[in-house]
Design a protein around this motif. Structure first.
Motif, short mmCIF file in Angstrom:
data_model
loop_
_atom_site.label_atom_id
_atom_site.label_comp_id
_atom_site.label_asym_id
_atom_site.label_seq_id
_atom_site.Cartn_x
_atom_site.Cartn_y
_atom_site.Cartn_z
N GLY A 196 89.39 13.95 13.64
CA GLY A 196 88.46 14.35 12.59
C GLY A 196 87.75 15.64 12.92
O GLY A 196 88.37 16.61 13.32
N ASN A 197 86.43 15.60 12.79
CA ASN A 197 85.65 16.81 13.03
C ASN A 197 85.64 17.23 14.50
O ASN A 197 85.34 18.37 14.81
CB ASN A 197 84.19 16.60 12.57
N ARG A 215 77.92 26.12 11.36
CA ARG A 215 78.50 24.78 11.38
C ARG A 215 79.98 24.88 11.02
O ARG A 215 80.42 25.90 10.50
CB ARG A 215 77.78 23.84 10.41
N PHE A 217 83.57 22.21 10.00
CA PHE A 217 84.13 20.88 9.81
C PHE A 217 85.58 20.99 9.39
O PHE A 217 86.07 22.06 9.04
CB PHE A 217 83.31 20.07 8.81
C1 LIG Z 1 83.08 16.24 8.96
O1 LIG Z 1 81.89 16.94 8.70
C2 LIG Z 1 81.63 17.10 7.32
C3 LIG Z 1 80.41 17.94 7.17
O2 LIG Z 1 79.50 17.72 8.18
C4 LIG Z 1 81.45 15.75 6.68
O3 LIG Z 1 81.23 15.90 5.29
C5 LIG Z 1 82.71 14.94 6.89
O4 LIG Z 1 82.54 13.65 6.40
C6 LIG Z 1 83.04 14.87 8.37
N1 LIG Z 1 84.33 14.24 8.52
C7 LIG Z 1 84.53 13.29 9.39
C8 LIG Z 1 85.89 12.73 9.44
O5 LIG Z 1 83.65 12.89 10.12
#
Ligand SMILES: *[C@@H]1O[C@H](CO)[C@@H](O)[C@H](O)[C@H]1NC(C)=O
Ligand SMILES: *[C@@H]1O[C@H](CO)[C@@H](O)[C@H](O)[C@H]1NC(C)=O
Ligand SMILES: *[C@@H]1O[C@H](CO)[C@@H](O)[C@H](O)[C@H]1NC(C)=O
Ligand SMILES: *[C@@H]1O[C@H](CO)[C@@H](O)[C@H](O)[C@H]1NC(C)=O
Ligand SMILES: *[C@@H]1O[C@H](CO)[C@@H](O)[C@H](O)[C@H]1NC(C)=O
Ligand SMILES: *[C@@H]1O[C@H](CO)[C@@H](O)[C@H](O)[C@H]1NC(C)=O
Length: 441
Positions: A196-197, A215, A217
Motif C-alpha cells: 500500500g502506501n 505528502r 500516497f
Molecule cells: C494511502 O494514503 C491516502 C492518503 O493519505 C489514503 O487516502 C489511502 O487510503 C491510503 N491507502 C492505503 C492503502 O492505506
C-alpha cells in the motif's frame, strides 16, 4: 543441499556459456533454440521453460507486486514541466515453473535475466529513461523456492509533471510516477502495490533544492486504451516550494524599495534633485528586480505568477510616490501662481465695486439733485442692463475659478502629509490581502 546449490550455479553457467538448451513440450509457438532454457536444478520443472510466455499462460493473470525506493530527485524543471528521478524498482511475482525444492533463494545477475520471463513494465509519461549500466546492468533476479521471483532495477527517468505556476513561488505541485504494463492488459497481468502506501520509500529523506515533499500516497487505477484495459500503479507526491529563498531574494528587496520611495515625503518640496533622485532610482531598481525575477523562470509560460503580482504592486507604489512628487510640486507652483492671480483679482473686484458704488452714489446724487425720480429709475435700469453682461462674465469666471480651486490642492504640503499616512496604510492593506489570498486560497 549446500553442494547442490553450487552445483546449480556451475551447471547454470555451463549451460549459458555453451548455450545448450533443453527443448520442451510446453510451448506450441516455434521459437529460437537459444531462447529456451531449463534452469539448472529445475530441469524437472522448467523443462521447456519459455521466456516468451508469461507464468500461467492462458490462465489466471499474473499478480505483480511493486515496491519503489526513490533514491533521488535530481531536478524539477518548471520550464520543461518535468522532474528527473532515480528509482529502485522492485517487482515480485510467482512463476510456478520456477518452483524448486528446499528453502533456499538464489540470485541471478543482470546477464541471466535475459533467460527468464520478466514483466514489460514501463513508466507512463516518461520522456527519457535509462537503466544504469555501470559496471554491469543494474538489475537482479532473485528466485525463491516457492516460485516467487524478485526483479529489481535501478532506473533514472524524466517524467512529465504538469505544473500550475499561477501561485509561484507559494505553489504546491502534484507530480505522479505511473507504472503500467506495456503489452499485457488486465487479463494477463495485474499490478499491485506490495504494501500500500508503505511501498514507496525514500521520499521523506529527499533533500530537494527548492521543494520539500509534503505528502505522498499510492493508488491503483485502470487505464483504458485502444489495446485494452490496463492496471496502472500511481505514486502521487506533493511538492511544496520553499518560499524563504524568494522572500530573501525578491520580496524583501522590493518591499524595502517601496519604503525607500516614501522617504521622499519627508523631504521638503523645494529640494527637487533629492526627491526626483529618490523617485527615479527606486523606479529603476524596481525594474531591475522585475527583470531579474523574470529571467529566473522562462518567459515561455505566460502565467501571471504571484511574484509578478507582488512586483507589480511594488512598482505601482514606487511609481505612485514619484507621481506624488510631480503632483505636489506642480500644485505648489500652481498655488504660487494662483496667489499672484488671486491678489490681482481682489484688487479688480475692489475696483469694480468701488466704481459701481461710486457711480450709483453719483447717480443718486444726480437724481436727488434733479429730483426726477421716475427718470432716475429709468437711468438706473439702463445702467444695470448695461452692466449685467459684465457681471455675468465676472460670475462665470468666478465659478470657473472655484471649480478649478476645488481640484487644485489648497495646500501642497498637505499632499505630502496625506501621502505619509496613505501610502504606508494602503501598502499594508494590499499586503494583507495579497498574503491572505496566496497563502490561504
Ligand atoms: C494511502 O494514503 C491516502 C492518503 O493519505 C489514503 O487516502 C489511502 O487510503 C491510503 N491507502 C492505503 C492503502 O492505506
Ligand atoms: C509432450 O507432452 C505430451 C502431453 O502433453 C506428452 O504426451 C508427450 O510425451 C510430450 N513430449 C515430449 C517430447 O516430452
Ligand atoms: C527430476 O526427475 C527425476 C526423475 O523423473 C528424478 O530422479 C530427480 O530427482 C528429479 N530432480 C529433482 C531436482 O526433482
Ligand atoms: C525451511 O526453513 C525453516 C526455517 O528456516 C526450517 O524450519 C525448515 O526445516 C526448512 N525446510 C527445509 C525443507 O529445509
Ligand atoms: C515465497 O517465499 C518468499 C520468501 O520466503 C516469501 O516472501 C513469499 O511470500 C513466498 N511466496 C508465496 C506465494 O508463498
Ligand atoms: C475496458 O473497460 C470498459 C469499461 O469498463 C469496457 O467497456 C471495455 O470493453 C473494456 N475493454 C476491453 C478491451 O476489455
Amino acid at each position: 543441499m549446500y553442494c547442490n546449490f553450487h552445483h546449480w550455479i556451475f551447471v547454470c553457467l555451463c549451460i549459458l556459456t555453451s548455450r545448450i538448451c533443453i527443448q520442451g513440450n510446453q510451448s506450441n509457438i516455434e521459437t529460437n533454440r537459444n531462447d529456451k532454457l531449463s534452469l539448472p536444478g529445475f530441469e524437472n520443472l522448467t523443462a521447456g521453460y519459455n521466456k516468451f510466455l508469461r507464468p500461467n499462460f492462458g490462465g489466471e493473470p499474473v499478480q505483480i507486486a511493486l515496491t519503489l525506493d526513490i533514491a533521488s530527485i535530481s531536478s524539477i524543471s518548471e520550464s520543461n514541466m518535468d522532474y528527473t528521478a532515480t528509482i529502485y524498482l522492485r517487482q515480485r511475482w510467482t512463476d510456478q515453473r520456477l518452483v524448486f525444492e528446499g528453502n533456499k533463494s538464489f540470485t541471478l545477475d543482470a546477464r541471466l535475466v535475459e533467460f527468464l520471463w520478466v514483466p514489460d513494465t514501463y513508466i507512463v509519461e516518461s520522456k527519457k529513461s535509462f537503466l544504469h549500466e555501470v559496471t554491469v546492468g543494474n538489475r537482479l533476479i532473485r528466485l525463491f523456492s516457492n516460485g516467487t521471483v524478485l526483479y529489481a532495477l535501478r532506473i533514472t527517468t524524466t517524467v512529465t509533471c504538469n505544473m500550475d505556476l499561477s501561485k509561484y513561488p507559494m505553489d504546491t505541485q502534484t507530480c505522479k510516477l505511473q507504472l503500467e504494463s506495456w503489452g499485457y492488459d488486465g487479463s494477463d497481468v495485474e499490478f499491485t502495490w506490495l504494501r500500500g502506501n508503505d511501498s514507496v520509500r525514500g521520499l521523506e529523506n529527499l533533500r530537494l533544492a527548492q521543494y520539500t515533499v509534503q505528502r505522498y500516497f499510492t493508488l491503483v487505477t485502470k487505464s483504458q486504451q485502444e489495446t485494452g484495459n490496463y492496471t496502472r500503479l500511481v505514486l502521487q507526491f506533493e511538492l511544496r516550494r520553499n518560499v524563504l529563498y524568494f522572500i530573501l531574494e525578491t520580496y524583501v528587496p522590493s518591499t524595502f524599495l517601496v519604503i525607500l520611495s516614501w522617504v521622499s515625503f519627508w523631504i521638503s518640496l523645494d529640494s527637487v534633485p533629492a526627491r526626483t533622485c529618490i523617485g527615479v532610482t527606486t523606479v529603476l531598481s524596481m525594474t531591475t528586480l522585475m527583470i531579474g525575477s523574470r529571467t529566473s523562470l522562462p518567459s515561455t509560460n505566460c502565467f501571471i505568477k504571484a511574484i509578478d503580482v507582488y512586483l507589480g504592486i511594488c512598482f505601482s507604489f514606487v511609481f505612485g510616490a514619484l507621481l506624488e512628487y510631480a503632483v505636489a510640486h506642480y500644485s505648489s507652483s500652481q498655488k504660487m501662481a494662483a496667489k499672484d492671480r488671486g491678489t490681482s483679482k481682489e484688487v479688480e473686484e475692489v475696483n469694480i465695486t468701488n466704481i459701481i458704488n461710486s457711480s450709483i452714489s453719483s447717480f443718486k446724487r444726480k437724481i436727488s439733485f434733479a429730483t426726477i425720480e421716475i427718470s432716475g429709475d429709468n437711468v438706473n435700469y439702463s445702467d444695470l442692463t448695461m452692466k449685467t453682461s459684465d457681471k455675468f462674465k465676472f460670475i462665470f469666471r468666478d465659478k470657473m475659478g472655484r471649480i478649478v480651486d476645488y481640484f487644485t490642492i489648497q495646500n501642497p504640503s498637505n499632499v505630502d502629509r496625506y501621502s505619509k499616512l496613505l501610502f504606508p496604510l494602503v501598502f499594508m492593506l494590499v499586503n494583507v490581502f495579497y498574503w491572505a489570498y496566496y497563502l490561504y486560497f
